[in-house]
Design a protein around this motif. Sequence first.
Motif, PDB file in Angstrom:
ATOM      1  N   LEU A   1       0.956  -1.242  -0.572  1.00  0.00           N
ATOM      2  CA  LEU A   1      -0.431   0.141   0.141  1.00  0.00           C
ATOM      3  C   LEU A   1       0.842   1.864  -0.543  1.00  0.00           C
ATOM      4  N   ASN A   2       2.353   1.341   0.388  1.00  0.00           N
ATOM      5  CA  ASN A   2       2.974   2.336   1.073  1.00  0.00           C
ATOM      6  C   ASN A   2       3.404   2.659  -0.459  1.00  0.00           C
ATOM      7  N   GLU A   3       3.457   1.722  -1.522  1.00  0.00           N
ATOM      8  CA  GLU A   3       4.217   1.908  -2.527  1.00  0.00           C
ATOM      9  C   GLU A   3       3.445   2.716  -3.655  1.00  0.00           C
ATOM     10  N   LEU A   4       2.565   2.716  -3.282  1.00  0.00           N
ATOM     11  CA  LEU A   4       0.421   2.809  -4.335  1.00  0.00           C
ATOM     12  C   LEU A   4       0.825   3.814  -4.021  1.00  0.00           C
ATOM     13  N   PRO A   5       0.089   4.680  -4.748  1.00  0.00           N
ATOM     14  CA  PRO A   5      -0.324   6.495  -5.738  1.00  0.00           C
ATOM     15  C   PRO A   5      -2.011   6.776  -4.905  1.00  0.00           C
ATOM     16  N   ILE A   6      -1.902   6.474  -3.816  1.00  0.00           N
ATOM     17  CA  ILE A   6      -2.857   6.511  -2.989  1.00  0.00           C
ATOM     18  C   ILE A   6      -2.456   7.122  -1.909  1.00  0.00           C
ATOM     19  N   THR A   7      -3.933   6.872  -1.188  1.00  0.00           N
ATOM     20  CA  THR A   7      -3.647   7.710   0.483  1.00  0.00           C
ATOM     21  C   THR A   7      -4.785   7.017   1.292  1.00  0.00           C
ATOM     22  N   TYR A   8      -4.231   6.532   2.635  1.00  0.00           N
ATOM     23  CA  TYR A   8      -5.395   5.902   3.056  1.00  0.00           C
ATOM     24  C   TYR A   8      -5.003   4.808   4.644  1.00  0.00           C
ATOM     25  N   SER A   9      -5.622   5.019   4.999  1.00  0.00           N
ATOM     26  CA  SER A   9      -5.638   4.439   6.826  1.00  0.00           C
ATOM     27  C   SER A   9      -6.267   3.086   6.378  1.00  0.00           C
ATOM     28  N   LEU A  10      -5.406   1.867   7.097  1.00  0.00           N
ATOM     29  CA  LEU A  10      -5.521   0.770   7.344  1.00  0.00           C
ATOM     30  C   LEU A  10      -5.713  -0.102   8.777  1.00  0.00           C
ATOM     31  N   ILE A  11      -6.086  -0.422   8.845  1.00  0.00           N
ATOM     32  CA  ILE A  11      -6.352  -1.351  10.507  1.00  0.00           C
ATOM     33  C   ILE A  11      -6.334  -2.824  10.015  1.00  0.00           C
ATOM     34  N   THR A  12      -5.844  -3.103  10.903  1.00  0.00           N
ATOM     35  CA  THR A  12      -5.186  -4.785  11.144  1.00  0.00           C
ATOM     36  C   THR A  12      -6.356  -5.052  11.838  1.00  0.00           C
ATOM     37  N   VAL A  13      -6.000  -6.601  12.160  1.00  0.00           N
ATOM     38  CA  VAL A  13      -7.122  -7.033  12.978  1.00  0.00           C
ATOM     39  C   VAL A  13      -6.551  -8.855  12.722  1.00  0.00           C
ATOM     40  N   ASN A  14      -6.644  -9.176  13.782  1.00  0.00           N
ATOM     41  CA  ASN A  14      -5.688 -10.486  13.390  1.00  0.00           C
ATOM     42  C   ASN A  14      -6.317 -11.933  14.075  1.00  0.00           C
ATOM     43  N   ASP A  15      -7.805 -11.898  13.982  1.00  0.00           N
ATOM     44  CA  ASP A  15      -8.867 -12.792  14.074  1.00  0.00           C
ATOM     45  C   ASP A  15      -9.949 -13.021  13.703  1.00  0.00           C
ATOM     46  N   GLY A  16     -11.181 -13.773  13.304  1.00  0.00           N
ATOM     47  CA  GLY A  16     -12.423 -13.303  13.241  1.00  0.00           C
ATOM     48  C   GLY A  16     -13.171 -13.354  14.467  1.00  0.00           C
ATOM     49  N   VAL A  17     -13.106 -13.462  15.463  1.00  0.00           N
ATOM     50  CA  VAL A  17     -13.304 -12.668  16.962  1.00  0.00           C
ATOM     51  C   VAL A  17     -13.009 -11.020  16.735  1.00  0.00           C
ATOM     52  N   GLU A  18     -12.022 -10.813  17.179  1.00  0.00           N
ATOM     53  CA  GLU A  18     -11.405  -9.317  16.688  1.00  0.00           C
ATOM     54  C   GLU A  18     -11.968  -8.736  15.803  1.00  0.00           C
ATOM     55  N   LEU A  19     -12.278  -9.072  14.641  1.00  0.00           N
ATOM     56  CA  LEU A  19     -12.527  -8.601  13.031  1.00  0.00           C
ATOM     57  C   LEU A  19     -13.958  -7.912  13.981  1.00  0.00           C
ATOM     58  N   MET A  20     -14.696  -9.573  14.481  1.00  0.00           N
ATOM     59  CA  MET A  20     -16.485  -8.738  14.419  1.00  0.00           C
ATOM     60  C   MET A  20     -17.138  -8.304  15.687  1.00  0.00           C
ATOM     61  N   SER A  21     -15.980  -7.942  16.864  1.00  0.00           N
ATOM     62  CA  SER A  21     -15.738  -6.928  17.499  1.00  0.00           C
ATOM     63  C   SER A  21     -15.243  -5.635  16.857  1.00  0.00           C
ATOM     64  N   PHE A  22     -14.745  -4.988  16.287  1.00  0.00           N
ATOM     65  CA  PHE A  22     -14.976  -4.213  15.890  1.00  0.00           C
ATOM     66  C   PHE A  22     -15.818  -3.730  14.896  1.00  0.00           C
ATOM     67  N   LEU A  23     -16.398  -4.920  14.273  1.00  0.00           N
ATOM     68  CA  LEU A  23     -17.345  -4.095  13.514  1.00  0.00           C
ATOM     69  C   LEU A  23     -18.536  -4.048  13.953  1.00  0.00           C
ATOM     70  N   SER A  24     -18.578  -4.780  15.144  1.00  0.00           N
ATOM     71  CA  SER A  24     -19.967  -4.049  15.809  1.00  0.00           C
ATOM     72  C   SER A  24     -19.790  -2.675  16.316  1.00  0.00           C
ATOM     73  N   ASP A  25     -18.839  -2.197  16.737  1.00  0.00           N
ATOM     74  CA  ASP A  25     -18.791  -0.980  17.486  1.00  0.00           C
ATOM     75  C   ASP A  25     -18.710   0.361  16.117  1.00  0.00           C
ATOM     76  N   LYS A  26     -18.902  -0.170  15.049  1.00  0.00           N
ATOM     77  CA  LYS A  26     -19.396   0.827  14.062  1.00  0.00           C
ATOM     78  C   LYS A  26     -20.528   1.451  13.888  1.00  0.00           C
ATOM     79  N   SER A  27     -20.440   2.636  13.375  1.00  0.00           N
ATOM     80  CA  SER A  27     -22.251   2.622  12.918  1.00  0.00           C
ATOM     81  C   SER A  27     -22.172   2.239  10.694  1.00  0.00           C
ATOM     82  N   GLU A  28     -23.562   2.206  10.614  1.00  0.00           N
ATOM     83  CA  GLU A  28     -23.428   2.226   8.970  1.00  0.00           C
ATOM     84  C   GLU A  28     -22.424   3.415   8.025  1.00  0.00           C
TER      85      GLU A  28
END
Length: 149
Positions: free
Chosen positions: A25-52
């Motif tokens: 991503l750092n070498e692509l000509p884009i602007t981005y923010s990246l968050i990483t999660v390391n398993d499915g439980v962490e993913l679903m917990s992260f998403l459940s805290d987000k609004s649509e």
Amino acid sequence: MNTKEYNLLLADDDEDDCDFFREALNELPITYSLITVNDGVELMSFLSDKSENSLPDILFLDLNMPRKNGFECLTEIKQNKKLQPLSVIIFSTSLDVNIVDTMYENGAIYYIRKPGDYSKLKKVIGNALALISGKKMKQPEREQFILQP
């Protein structure tokens, strides 16, 4: 010049894969923010805290993760009204036709087989981002579902 800022989420338990993804991503000509999660439980917990309205633009989802795998996560995401608009790109080492078909049927937008070559990784991520235009991305025909570098 691409002026869109991408809000990206990567769910992958392999630290090396996460590092290579970020470096690409750092070498692509884009602007981005990246968050990483390391398993499915962490993913679903992260998403459940987000609004649509605050969901990531794209979730790159590995299939083989501990605690809750990518199959289970995609199913939960597509069954949850709030999370359904999330564009999910499967990002896996597997390219089993039955798995690819299942991911297509379950609503993933694209399927990427993790390339072993760094330049191909960079190219396929760039291709995926070029194809995604906002959170209301429609799934392509099955023939265009697998992205190649």
